[in-house]
Motif scaffolding. Structure first.
Motif, mmCIF file in Angstrom:
data_model
loop_
_atom_site.group_PDB
_atom_site.id
_atom_site.type_symbol
_atom_site.label_atom_id
_atom_site.label_comp_id
_atom_site.label_asym_id
_atom_site.label_seq_id
_atom_site.Cartn_x
_atom_site.Cartn_y
_atom_site.Cartn_z
ATOM 1 N N MET A 1 0.871 -1.120 -0.166
ATOM 2 C CA MET A 1 0.227 -0.051 0.015
ATOM 3 C C MET A 1 0.783 1.196 0.009
ATOM 4 O O MET A 1 2.049 1.184 0.295
ATOM 5 N N LYS A 2 0.438 2.393 -0.672
ATOM 6 C CA LYS A 2 0.939 3.588 -0.391
ATOM 7 C C LYS A 2 -0.032 4.546 -0.079
ATOM 8 O O LYS A 2 -1.328 4.565 -0.560
ATOM 9 N N LEU A 3 0.493 5.841 0.478
ATOM 10 C CA LEU A 3 -0.507 6.846 0.792
ATOM 11 C C LEU A 3 -1.005 7.600 -0.788
ATOM 12 O O LEU A 3 -0.320 8.067 -1.377
ATOM 13 N N ASP A 4 -2.259 7.652 -0.714
ATOM 14 C CA ASP A 4 -2.680 8.492 -2.172
ATOM 15 C C ASP A 4 -2.688 9.795 -1.818
ATOM 16 O O ASP A 4 -2.153 10.767 -2.830
ATOM 17 N N SER A 5 -3.623 10.136 -0.766
ATOM 18 C CA SER A 5 -3.655 11.767 -0.673
ATOM 19 C C SER A 5 -4.057 11.984 0.973
ATOM 20 O O SER A 5 -4.360 11.006 1.662
ATOM 21 N N ALA A 6 -3.726 13.140 1.366
ATOM 22 C CA ALA A 6 -4.356 13.534 2.677
ATOM 23 C C ALA A 6 -4.909 15.045 2.467
ATOM 24 O O ALA A 6 -4.494 15.968 1.400
ATOM 25 N N VAL A 7 -5.884 15.265 3.561
ATOM 26 C CA VAL A 7 -6.405 16.609 3.268
ATOM 27 C C VAL A 7 -6.653 17.402 4.700
ATOM 28 O O VAL A 7 -6.687 16.843 5.652
ATOM 29 N N PHE A 8 -6.221 18.463 4.695
ATOM 30 C CA PHE A 8 -6.509 19.541 5.989
ATOM 31 C C PHE A 8 -7.867 20.226 5.653
ATOM 32 O O PHE A 8 -7.795 20.548 4.371
ATOM 33 N N TYR A 9 -8.445 20.801 6.722
ATOM 34 C CA TYR A 9 -9.434 21.555 6.658
ATOM 35 C C TYR A 9 -9.244 23.008 6.881
ATOM 36 O O TYR A 9 -8.183 23.197 7.680
ATOM 37 N N SER A 10 -9.835 23.952 6.426
ATOM 38 C CA SER A 10 -9.403 25.226 6.414
ATOM 39 C C SER A 10 -10.402 26.181 6.625
ATOM 40 O O SER A 10 -11.490 26.093 6.182
ATOM 41 N N ASN A 11 -10.229 27.234 7.604
ATOM 42 C CA ASN A 11 -11.079 28.439 7.556
ATOM 43 C C ASN A 11 -11.118 29.362 6.531
ATOM 44 O O ASN A 11 -12.100 30.400 6.167
ATOM 45 N N ASP A 12 -9.970 29.493 5.792
ATOM 46 C CA ASP A 12 -9.614 30.402 4.876
ATOM 47 C C ASP A 12 -8.881 29.683 3.675
ATOM 48 O O ASP A 12 -7.648 30.005 3.737
ATOM 49 N N ILE A 13 -9.494 29.387 2.828
ATOM 50 C CA ILE A 13 -8.841 28.310 1.894
ATOM 51 C C ILE A 13 -7.663 29.287 1.066
ATOM 52 O O ILE A 13 -6.523 28.732 0.726
ATOM 53 N N GLU A 14 -7.906 30.643 0.796
ATOM 54 C CA GLU A 14 -7.056 31.333 0.050
ATOM 55 C C GLU A 14 -5.700 31.538 0.759
ATOM 56 O O GLU A 14 -4.700 31.592 0.385
ATOM 57 N N LYS A 15 -6.040 31.944 1.932
ATOM 58 C CA LYS A 15 -4.912 32.111 2.769
ATOM 59 C C LYS A 15 -4.098 30.800 2.926
ATOM 60 O O LYS A 15 -2.846 30.687 3.077
ATOM 61 N N ALA A 16 -4.677 29.777 3.046
ATOM 62 C CA ALA A 16 -3.982 28.541 3.255
ATOM 63 C C ALA A 16 -3.328 28.046 1.948
ATOM 64 O O ALA A 16 -2.010 27.642 2.036
ATOM 65 N N THR A 17 -3.777 28.573 0.821
ATOM 66 C CA THR A 17 -3.176 28.062 -0.332
ATOM 67 C C THR A 17 -1.926 28.836 -0.670
ATOM 68 O O THR A 17 -0.943 28.413 -1.100
ATOM 69 N N GLU A 18 -2.152 30.153 -0.260
ATOM 70 C CA GLU A 18 -0.732 31.071 -0.434
ATOM 71 C C GLU A 18 0.249 30.591 0.540
ATOM 72 O O GLU A 18 1.350 30.476 0.121
ATOM 73 N N PHE A 19 0.066 30.163 1.722
ATOM 74 C CA PHE A 19 1.174 29.642 2.633
ATOM 75 C C PHE A 19 1.510 28.482 2.011
ATOM 76 O O PHE A 19 2.989 28.195 1.975
ATOM 77 N N TYR A 20 0.901 27.323 1.550
ATOM 78 C CA TYR A 20 1.523 26.094 1.099
ATOM 79 C C TYR A 20 2.208 26.350 -0.235
ATOM 80 O O TYR A 20 3.178 25.682 -0.599
ATOM 81 N N ARG A 21 1.601 27.254 -1.054
ATOM 82 C CA ARG A 21 2.369 27.459 -2.284
ATOM 83 C C ARG A 21 3.708 28.478 -2.125
ATOM 84 O O ARG A 21 4.695 27.981 -2.576
ATOM 85 N N ASP A 22 3.623 29.604 -1.388
ATOM 86 C CA ASP A 22 4.318 30.497 -1.301
ATOM 87 C C ASP A 22 5.465 30.337 -0.171
ATOM 88 O O ASP A 22 6.642 30.917 -0.458
ATOM 89 N N VAL A 23 5.045 29.839 0.876
ATOM 90 C CA VAL A 23 5.764 29.592 2.043
ATOM 91 C C VAL A 23 6.590 28.356 1.856
ATOM 92 O O VAL A 23 7.865 28.227 1.883
ATOM 93 N N ILE A 24 5.822 27.349 1.906
ATOM 94 C CA ILE A 24 6.321 26.043 2.076
ATOM 95 C C ILE A 24 6.973 25.618 0.619
ATOM 96 O O ILE A 24 7.879 24.739 0.602
ATOM 97 N N GLY A 25 6.399 26.167 -0.420
ATOM 98 C CA GLY A 25 6.873 25.847 -1.778
ATOM 99 C C GLY A 25 6.372 24.709 -2.537
ATOM 100 O O GLY A 25 7.000 24.112 -3.552
ATOM 101 N N LEU A 26 4.955 24.315 -2.097
ATOM 102 C CA LEU A 26 4.407 22.993 -2.902
ATOM 103 C C LEU A 26 3.996 23.539 -4.199
ATOM 104 O O LEU A 26 3.395 24.817 -4.251
ATOM 105 N N GLU A 27 3.772 22.647 -5.189
ATOM 106 C CA GLU A 27 3.474 22.961 -6.713
ATOM 107 C C GLU A 27 1.901 22.843 -6.596
ATOM 108 O O GLU A 27 1.478 21.748 -6.173
ATOM 109 N N VAL A 28 1.153 23.983 -7.018
ATOM 110 C CA VAL A 28 -0.098 23.840 -6.953
ATOM 111 C C VAL A 28 -0.596 22.769 -8.187
ATOM 112 O O VAL A 28 -0.027 22.869 -9.271
#
Length: 118
Positions: A1-28
């Motif tokens: 088996m392998k992990l397919d995906s994981a999901v976090f919940y957010s109160n502010d999806i735009e702010k969270a998206t900016e954090f993971y893209r711009d700070v952490i550096g993940l590819e959208v």
């Protein structure tokens, strides 16, 4: 088996998206405006979902991310002004540090000692 995906919940999806893209550096991978963002995470997907249901509690989730160059990543994030939940530390099982996203979800970066690898 392998992990397919994981999901976090957010109160502010735009702010969270900016954090993971711009700070952490993940590819959208995909964005559904106001509802969901998906990121490429090597062999898995990582999602952020706008909270809609009562059971979707932001700030309650944790993911562990393997980081082979953990010291370099820590330095890069520190330069970006990230506040760490736990500073980098060497432990019996490996090296790790953690931070919280804008909703308080925890991201723990780890580099395990080779002794524990299969």
């Amino acid at each position: 088996m392998k992990l397919d995906s994981a999901v976090f919940y957010s109160n502010d999806i735009e702010k969270a998206t900016e954090f993971y893209r711009d700070v952490i550096g993940l590819e959208v991978d995909y964005i559904q405006e106001g509802k969901y963002s998906s990121f490429n995470f090597e062999n898995a997907k990582f999602g952020i979902k706008q909270r809609k249901e009562e059971r979707e509690v932001p700030g309650s989730q944790t993911i562990f991310v393997e980081a082979k160059n953990i010291e370099d990543l820590y330095s890069l994030l520190k330069e970006k002004g990230v506040s760490f939940y736990k500073e980098i530390v060497e432990e019996d099982w490996g090296t790790n540090f953690s931070l919280l996203d804008p909703d308080g979800n925890k991201i723990q970066f780890v580099r395990r000692r080779d002794v524990f690898k299969n």
